[in-house]
Design a protein around this motif. Structure first.
Motif, PDB file in Angstrom:
ATOM      1  N   TYR A   1      -9.556   1.515  13.067  1.00  0.00           N
ATOM      2  CA  TYR A   1     -10.277   1.719  11.681  1.00  0.00           C
ATOM      3  C   TYR A   1     -11.581   0.284  11.649  1.00  0.00           C
ATOM      4  O   TYR A   1     -11.088  -0.498  11.989  1.00  0.00           O
TER       5      TYR A   1
ATOM      6  N   TYR B   1       0.831  -1.289   0.050  1.00  0.00           N
ATOM      7  CA  TYR B   1       0.033  -0.111  -0.080  1.00  0.00           C
ATOM      8  C   TYR B   1       0.786   1.338   0.014  1.00  0.00           C
ATOM      9  O   TYR B   1       0.268   2.361  -0.536  1.00  0.00           O
TER      10      TYR B   1
ATOM     11  N   VAL C   1      -2.424   4.630   4.855  1.00  0.00           N
ATOM     12  CA  VAL C   1      -3.268   3.412   4.382  1.00  0.00           C
ATOM     13  C   VAL C   1      -4.535   3.293   4.478  1.00  0.00           C
ATOM     14  O   VAL C   1      -5.386   3.210   3.624  1.00  0.00           O
ATOM     15  N   ALA C   2      -5.127   3.569   5.569  1.00  0.00           N
ATOM     16  CA  ALA C   2      -6.498   3.974   5.793  1.00  0.00           C
ATOM     17  C   ALA C   2      -7.289   4.713   4.819  1.00  0.00           C
ATOM     18  O   ALA C   2      -8.451   4.628   4.291  1.00  0.00           O
TER      19      ALA C   2
ATOM     20  N   TRP D   1      -5.758  -6.810   7.165  1.00  0.00           N
ATOM     21  CA  TRP D   1      -6.449  -5.598   6.519  1.00  0.00           C
ATOM     22  C   TRP D   1      -8.108  -5.705   5.609  1.00  0.00           C
ATOM     23  O   TRP D   1      -8.688  -4.925   5.798  1.00  0.00           O
ATOM     24  N   ASP D   2      -7.825  -6.668   4.831  1.00  0.00           N
ATOM     25  CA  ASP D   2      -8.938  -6.861   3.911  1.00  0.00           C
ATOM     26  C   ASP D   2     -10.181  -7.465   4.900  1.00  0.00           C
ATOM     27  O   ASP D   2     -11.150  -7.125   4.322  1.00  0.00           O
TER      28      ASP D   2
ATOM     29  N   THR E   1      -8.188   3.516   1.564  1.00  0.00           N
ATOM     30  CA  THR E   1      -9.095   2.196   1.525  1.00  0.00           C
ATOM     31  C   THR E   1     -10.308   2.797   1.610  1.00  0.00           C
ATOM     32  O   THR E   1     -11.028   3.199   2.647  1.00  0.00           O
TER      33      THR E   1
ATOM     34  N   VAL F   1     -13.801   2.435   4.741  1.00  0.00           N
ATOM     35  CA  VAL F   1     -13.469   2.271   6.185  1.00  0.00           C
ATOM     36  C   VAL F   1     -13.460   3.568   6.870  1.00  0.00           C
ATOM     37  O   VAL F   1     -13.438   4.449   6.183  1.00  0.00           O
TER      38      VAL F   1
ATOM     39  N   ARG G   1     -11.770  -4.505   6.065  1.00  0.00           N
ATOM     40  CA  ARG G   1     -12.293  -4.038   4.987  1.00  0.00           C
ATOM     41  C   ARG G   1     -13.670  -4.586   4.353  1.00  0.00           C
ATOM     42  O   ARG G   1     -14.740  -3.859   4.361  1.00  0.00           O
TER      43      ARG G   1
END
Length: 294
Positions: A171, A110, A246-247, A230-231, A250, A253, A234
């Motif tokens: 998140y 990412y 990164v958040a 992380w997925d 995405t 989120v 999500r």
């Protein structure tokens, strides 16, 4: 700190190379100067600034506090000058060979892509191998040429640069929060599902001191792969901490407890001392440093 633009670049370059090598004689060889000439240039910079930049301990030169402060200010100048020289001579386009970068899987997936685009634009003939690994690879055994990590290496033969203090928050997917409710206080987190990144005990060791009422029962799903974990966030399985950059990239989120103080973690860029003699490693190191600092 004085205005660096008004200082003699030759003096700054002499200081940079001496700081990197820890030796006047080694720095003089790198710059193709005599040692007395180099010594005069460093002394001239100290006189211009009105501070002592080095102190001698045995046969080694050690940066003073003022020298360490100047080094942080001038490194970017040195890296930029090196790239300008390479670009002006067309050498960056001709640099070949392989450079191995190791970073966490989350950073590799990412964060690094934009830096890799910059590297390919400046040195299209380089071969870059990204080792996406959450364990600490040993640069001393040449498992990688450059490492990006959140801990400073202890080996004295490695060159380490703190490139940023990154921030993170908690998140979750908006769909998850619609179903389970949006926490208002830390105590509210006790009834929520969390996604584990790696070992749950280790993760709790970082989160419990923050005053979060979490136990192993909150972590019913997780993965050693940060990308997979992380997925899962999500896809709405639960809450997890993540780098704010990164958040932000995405979709779907949102930040949990937005008023909470950010989690801070350092980002260290590390290489073997071969950095000083390998043009390809130095070029990649400097581009990564500039990108990650920004």
């Amino acid at each position: 700190m004085s205005d660096l633009t008004k200082l003699d670049w030759n003096h700054i370059r002499a200081f940079l190379k001496t700081a990197e090598t820890g030796s006047l004689s080694a720095a003089a060889r790198r710059l193709d100067l005599t040692q007395p000439t180099l010594s005069r240039q460093v002394a001239a910079l100290e006189q211009d600034l009105g501070v002592m930049l080095f102190e001698r301990i045995g046969r080694t030169l050690v940066l003073t506090d003022a020298g360490a402060d100047l080094l942080e200010h001038t490194r970017a100048m040195g890296a930029a000058a090196d790239r300008v020289a390479l670009a002006a001579s067309g050498q960056a386009q001709s640099i070949e060979g392989r450079v191995r970068i190791t970073a966490s899987d989350v950073m590799s997936a990412y964060v690094l892509p934009e830096a890799l685009r910059r590297i390919r634009a400046q040195a299209p003939r380089l071969e870059i191998e990204v080792i996406a690994a959450n364990d600490i690879r040993d640069l001393m055994r040449r498992e990688a040429d450059i490492a990006i990590r959140h801990v400073r290496p202890e080996q004295p033969d490695l060159i380490a640069r703190l490139v940023r203090e990154a921030t993170a928050h908690f998140y979750a997917a908006s769909g998850y929060l619609d179903r389970r409710g949006r926490p208002v206080t830390k105590d509210d987190l006790a009834t929520h599902d969390f996604i584990a990144f790696g070992d749950v005990t280790e993760m709790l060791g970082h989160l419990t001191p923050l005053g979060l009422p979490l136990t192993r029962a909150n972590f019913r799903l997780g993965s050693q792969s940060g990308v997979v974990a992380w997925d899962y966030v999500r896809q709405g399985f639960g809450i997890a901490p993540m780098d704010d950059g990164v958040a932000a990239a995405t979709p779907g989120v949102e930040r949990v407890l937005p008023q909470m103080e950010p989690l801070l973690f350092p980002v260290w860029l590390t290489a073997h001392r071969e950095l000083h003699t390998s043009r390809r490693i130095r070029l990649v190191f400097d581009i990564l440093a500039e990108y990650l600092t920004g």
